[in-house]
Structures are given as C-alpha cells and as structure tokens.
Design an enzyme around this catalytic site. Structure first.
Site, short mmCIF file in Angstrom:
data_model
loop_
_atom_site.label_atom_id
_atom_site.label_comp_id
_atom_site.label_asym_id
_atom_site.label_seq_id
_atom_site.Cartn_x
_atom_site.Cartn_y
_atom_site.Cartn_z
N GLY A 184 4.55 14.58 28.65
CA GLY A 184 5.16 15.46 27.67
C GLY A 184 4.39 16.73 27.39
O GLY A 184 4.82 17.57 26.60
N HIS A 185 3.23 16.93 28.04
CA HIS A 185 2.38 18.10 27.74
C HIS A 185 1.93 18.75 29.03
O HIS A 185 0.79 18.55 29.45
CB HIS A 185 1.17 17.66 26.93
CG HIS A 185 0.50 18.76 26.19
ND1 HIS A 185 -0.53 19.49 26.71
CD2 HIS A 185 0.72 19.26 24.96
CE1 HIS A 185 -0.95 20.37 25.82
NE2 HIS A 185 -0.21 20.24 24.75
N PHE A 186 2.64 19.51 29.65
CA PHE A 186 4.04 19.90 29.46
C PHE A 186 4.79 19.56 30.72
O PHE A 186 4.23 19.74 31.80
CB PHE A 186 4.14 21.41 29.20
CG PHE A 186 3.39 21.87 27.99
CD1 PHE A 186 3.94 21.71 26.72
CD2 PHE A 186 2.12 22.44 28.10
CE1 PHE A 186 3.27 22.16 25.59
CE2 PHE A 186 1.45 22.87 26.97
CZ PHE A 186 2.01 22.73 25.72
#
Length: 155
Positions: free
Chosen positions: A54-56
C-alpha cells in the site's frame, strides 16, 4: 574508551534482545557495536515487505516512520547490550523523536545501514543520535529517546 566489538549479532540473538517479530522486526544483523556508545546494524529491504502493498502501489517506498522504527530497534539492541545484566521482563520503549529528516527514498533492493551513536543514559531514560544510510548516502536522521520499562506493567 570502550572497545569496538566487531562480532556479528545474528537474528537469533536479536530476537532474544528485542520483543519484535515479523512483520515488525526491522533489524536483520548487527555488524559492529561499542557497548554504551554506538551500534551499526543492517536492514535488508525487499519487495516482500508487507507495507509495500500500500506504500505505494506501483512505486514502492519504505515509510519514513518505519525507517525511524528500524533505527529505534537498533538503538534497543545497543541499550540491551550496554546494560549490566539481562533485560529480563523489561523492554526498550521508543518515547520520542526530534530533528527527524528524510533525505532520500528507500526502495526494495536497498540495504539500510542503521547507526545509533552518542548514547546518553540517565536512570531508565536513553537518548541517542541516529542515521540510516544506503550505499554511503544518509537517507534519514534523527535524535531518538527511549526508556527501559517493566513489560509486566504495560498490559
């Protein structure tokens, strides 16, 4: 002047010194330490880290706060190796960060070199300077503070 200890501290001993476990253990190896003064540790950054999902998406960057956490964990090993006697039920708790600067992104394939130095201890409180670098370039730095606390009192 304390003598540098170039004995590698591997993951088995790190797990005896820190309460962290996957996916939050962020120190892979200690390559040098001077009890009461400094430590140099390694974190190998791989695409398999869960935070990269999720990052990123499509542009994986290690979160700056996790770089600080890795530095704090290295500092925890330093403090643990600097105490007279074992930690027992006590744990090293990150209590503060000052003057944090993030200078360059950390991406999969990087090897973070974590340095904590200028350790100052007063009773159960500790302060130290910390730097993370990749290929000799500082990517993050901060002043960290922590306390050695009784783990039984945290629940």
């Amino acid at each position: 002047m304390a003598e540098t200890n170039n004995t590698v501290i591997g993951i088995t001993e790190i797990q005896k010194l820190l309460p962290h476990r996957y996916p939050f253990l962020l120190v892979d190896r200690v390559v040098e330490h001077v009890p009461g003064q400094s430590i140099t540790a390694i974190k190998n950054v791989t695409i398999n880290e869960p935070f990269f999902q999720g990052h990123f998406p499509g542009l994986p960057v290690m979160p700056g706060m996790l770089i600080l956490e890795a530095l704090a964990q290295a500092g925890g090993v330093l403090v643990s190796k600097s105490l007279e006697g074992p930690l027992g039920d006590r744990i090293f708790m990150f209590t503060g960060v000052e003057k944090a600067k993030f200078r360059k992104p950390v991406v999969p394939g990087d090897q973070l070199v974590l340095r904590c130095f200028d350790l100052k201890r007063r009773m159960t409180l500790c302060k130290m300077r910390a730097e993370a670098s990749v290929a000799g370039v500082v990517v993050a730095e901060a002043d960290l503070s922590a306390a050695v606390v009784d783990g039984a009192n945290l629940g």
